[in-house]
Design an enzyme around this catalytic site. Structure first.
Site, PDB file in Angstrom:
ATOM      1  N   GLU A 261       0.814  -1.203   0.000  1.00 41.26           N
ATOM      2  CA  GLU A 261       0.000   0.000   0.000  1.00 41.26           C
ATOM      3  C   GLU A 261       0.861   1.272   0.000  1.00 41.26           C
ATOM      4  OE1 GLU A 261      -3.312   0.522  -0.330  1.00 41.26           O
ATOM      5  OE2 GLU A 261      -2.797   2.640  -0.238  1.00 41.26           O
ATOM      6  N   THR A 305      -6.180   1.919  -5.300  1.00 41.71           N
ATOM      7  CA  THR A 305      -5.916   0.528  -4.911  1.00 41.71           C
ATOM      8  C   THR A 305      -6.648  -0.449  -5.839  1.00 41.71           C
ATOM      9  OG1 THR A 305      -5.680   1.191  -2.619  1.00 41.71           O
ATOM     10  CG2 THR A 305      -6.129  -1.126  -3.017  1.00 41.71           C
ATOM     11  N   HIS A 420      -1.386   3.749   4.770  1.00 43.98           N
ATOM     12  CA  HIS A 420      -2.416   4.347   3.922  1.00 43.98           C
ATOM     13  C   HIS A 420      -2.599   5.802   4.335  1.00 43.98           C
ATOM     14  CE1 HIS A 420      -6.151   5.087   1.859  1.00 43.98           C
ATOM     15  NE2 HIS A 420      -6.125   3.877   1.322  1.00 43.98           N
ATOM     16  N   ASP A 480       1.254   0.042  -4.983  1.00 42.21           N
ATOM     17  CA  ASP A 480       0.000   0.114  -5.749  1.00 42.21           C
ATOM     18  C   ASP A 480      -0.221   1.457  -6.442  1.00 42.21           C
ATOM     19  OD1 ASP A 480      -0.568   1.332  -3.295  1.00 42.21           O
ATOM     20  OD2 ASP A 480      -2.615   0.523  -3.185  1.00 42.21           O
ATOM     21  N   HIS A 481       0.230   2.558  -5.810  1.00 39.59           N
ATOM     22  CA  HIS A 481       0.039   3.897  -6.395  1.00 39.59           C
ATOM     23  C   HIS A 481       0.825   4.876  -5.549  1.00 39.59           C
ATOM     24  CE1 HIS A 481      -2.640   4.368  -3.018  1.00 39.59           C
ATOM     25  NE2 HIS A 481      -3.292   3.293  -3.401  1.00 39.59           N
TER      26      HIS A 481
HETATM   27 MN    MN Z   1      -3.866   1.713  -2.091  1.00 40.43          MN
END
Ligand code: MN
Length: 670
Positions: A261, A305, A420, A480-481
């Site tokens: 994440e 996500t 996150h 993921d990003h």
């Molecule tokens: Mn994410």
């Protein structure tokens, strides 16, 4: 007689005055908001003028609806319309702060999903001066409430009303014509919502978006089996032959995916207060069996996500509006779990958040996942809860126990949550690194939760080694990003100790790490450019499955024919030579504007990128895979799967029992 009445009435008491006041206030407010709250990339006098002009026509037009009400209702109607427009404007401003994008109709229809996302970060999104977004509406209400302006109940001539509406339409048409002149095909291309807002303004964007979304749902109905042919022709011509050196090297191995994440590539090797932030990940870069990709990019849009997962499972692009996970959950897919089922794999996702989040519990069925261990399988220790589930350390601990219930070989994906946005660890004692010192809270905290995620990962790897899974599992880990959005460039300049240009912010910093570990295979740092779209064909080739027959928009990262032109969802792209940011071209190695001699090549890249995105959208919006079955593929029936735990399953008891058994085992060994 009429003249007499008119003389007695002050100008300010006429409805037309109230209307003009409301229009001017809304116009100014919207202009200031568009200028200061969004990063629209306005350039040149014409664009500046359009930004000023675009709220005027819409403000006149929508507030003009009030003319068609009678008496007092005209005033009430005007204020309600004004309020709705103000809420719309403000909602977009708040949404933009977190997502750097505008609200779309599918995002609203996804409702509960996004309320959750926004709700959790709301403290970081709302600012005290936000009250200013409603100050004009309040002023209008005060003028009426304190009778500073008297209500004008006389009928308003329909002719005058129509004249005002026509004038509004005139402004809007002028606006549209000038916009089209500056940016041809503005409305038909529409990869980037920024452009629409920049040229046509916030309110017209909303209408545009509603039309687009409706069109997209009509696309499925109108699609037929011929539509897939053009797509297959394209993906076949785009196919990259497997590299014999790697083809089949992971055949039959378990597959472990770890979804890291919000981990960005710049974290790898980064030192803060003289310490490595992610010492474990750093050590993996040099693991002898690790392929580490340092020019790898995330390609997610609003679905973040969920988009990353969508890209990975399908080698299809996410959508430019909303998340395919939520709006396209019932489509037919040829996803990794379904492909691997034919080879005897059991598939599972581990994610300690509610299964309905991002519609996972539906779309995973369409992907062919056998198991989905969502929060109902985990002991959600209140001490260890994170905004989006359970903290990574207990998550991995419990996941390992659940993993042992699976038959091998398995395809298992672990989605972490602690790191996150807004990187706010509840239990500060868990943190082993002091925050950064940029003064930007979410950026400073980012490093602390990244350290925690790194520690959790090490703990999971220790388990994999102890259990022996490490030696017969292919491990893929990916960021993921982005975790730090482009709104934090100033803090990022301090983090990286350099000026952050648009090129850095929108392209270079969109790198995320990709790790692929194959037992027995020599690793090394890989510099080829790649994106999340490329992972599935790469994986299939490592497992000895030729990806040729599949509709994949990415290519095998390890193939000599790998395509290094990596599209972003907004139509920009990166490649080893040319990068496109906001539609402008840069030299990828220097970050400087591109040499004009390369312009033609850059335009060619842009055309290919658009074609890929457009064809992928056609597949997803038209649900085209329902018309095509690759010869080696067995379609899955989503209704075969049920992810709910047994009614008498009690996670707390289950994990306690597992712990006792483990201790007994250790005691017996000793
Ligand atoms: Mn994410």
């Amino acid at each position: 007689m009429e003249n007499l009445v008119r003389k007695e009435q002050r100008l300010t008491d006429k409805f037309i005055f109230f209307y003009i006041l409301a229009v001017v206030l809304l116009w100014i407010k919207t202009y200031i908001a568009q200028l200061t709250q969004f990063d629209l990339g306005v350039e040149g006098t014409l664009q500046e003028f359009l930004l000023l002009l675009n709220p005027l026509g819409t403000a006149m037009l929508f507030l003009g609806i009030a003319f068609f009400f009678k008496g007092r209702r005209r005033y009430i109607g005007l204020i309600i319309i004004d309020l709705i427009m103000s809420i719309l404007l403000y909602a977009n401003v708040a949404f933009y702060r977190e997502f750097r994008n505008f609200i779309t109709l599918p995002t609203i229809l996804q409702g509960s999903q996004n309320v959750g996302v926004i709700g959790n970060s709301i403290g970081a999104i709302i600012k005290p001066y936000d009250i200013l977004f409603f100050v004009d509406v309040l002023l209008l209400i005060i003028l009426l409430a304190f009778k500073i302006v008297k209500i004008d109940v006389r009928a308003f001539s329909r002719r005058k009303a129509l004249a005002i509406i026509s004038l509004a339409l005139g402004f809007s048409s002028l606006n549209l014509a000038l916009a089209e002149a500056d940016r041809p095909q503005l409305l038909t291309r529409g990869f980037d919502r920024n452009y629409i807002v920049k040229y046509l303004g916030m309110y017209n964007y909303t209408i545009y978006d509603a039309v687009q979304s409706t069109k997209a749902s009509a696309q499925r109905v109108l699609a037929d089996s011929n539509d897939i042919i053009e797509v297959i022709n394209f993906t076949r011509s785009n196919y990259a032959e497997p590299n014999p050196k790697y083809f089949g090297v992971a055949k039959g191995m378990n597959i472990i995916y770890v979804h890291l994440e919000s981990i960005q590539e710049f974290l790898i090797g980064y030192e803060l207060h003289g310490e490595e932030v992610t010492p474990f990940l750093n050590s993996l870069v040099h693991d002898e069996n690790m392929l580490y990709f340092d020019n790898f990019f995330h390609q997610t849009a609003l679905g973040k996500t969920a988009d990353a997962e969508f890209l990975l499972e399908n080698s299809l692009y996410g959508l430019s509006q909303g998340a395919a996970f939520t709006t396209k959950g019932r489509n037919t897919y040829h996803a990794a779990p379904a492909i691997l089922k034919d080879l005897g794999y059991t598939s599972a996702v581990f994610h300690a958040n509610s299964g309905s989040f991002w519609n996972r519990n539906e779309i995973y069925k369409a992907f062919g996942y056998d198991h989905f261990f969502d929060s109902s399988y985990f002991y959600m220790d209140p001490e260890q809860k994170a905004d989006y589930g359970l903290n990574d350390k207990p998550f991995f601990e419990q996941s390992s126990v659940l993993l042992e219930t699976l038959e091998q070989p398995f395809y298992a994906k672990f989605i972490t949550v602690t790191h996150h946005y807004p990187y706010d660890m509840k239990n500060k004692e868990e943190l082993t690194l002091a925050p950064h010192t940029t003064g930007d809270r979410s950026v400073d905290n980012y490093f602390q939760t990244a350290r925690y995620a790194d520690e959790a990962l090490k703990q999971f790897f220790d388990y994999l080694k102890e259990s022996g899974l490490y030696d017969n599992s292919l491990i893929i880990m990916y960021g993921d990003h982005y975790g730090i959005s482009q709104n934090h460039d100033r803090a990022m300049a301090k983090v990286l100790d350099k000026e952050i240009t648009r090129f850095d912010s929108a392209a270079a910093l969109q790198r995320v790490p990709l790790f692929i570990r194959i037992p027995g295979v020599e690793g090394g740092i890989q510099h080829q450019y790649g994106g999340q779209i490329d992972i599935l064909p790469t994986l299939l080739h490592l497992l000895g499955i030729d990806s040729k027959e599949y509709v994949h928009f990415g290519t095998d990262l390890l193939s000599p024919d790998h395509d290094e032109l990596i599209p972003f969802r907004n139509g920009d792209f990166v490649s080893p030579t040319i990068t496109s940011v906001d539609g402008k071209f840069y030299d990828s190695t220097t970050g400087e504007p591109l040499d004009p001699s390369m312009k033609e090549e850059a335009e060619r890249y842009r055309t290919i990128v658009r074609q890929k995105l457009e064809l992928s959208d056609r597949v997803v919006n038209g649900d085209l895979l329902r018309f095509y079955t690759p010869s080696s593929f067995t379609p899955v029936d989503p209704s075969d799967f049920d992810y709910k735990p047994d009614p008498d399953y009690d996670p707390e008891e289950f994990f306690k029992k597992a712990e006792t058994e483990e201790t007994e085992e250790i005691e017996n060994e000793q």
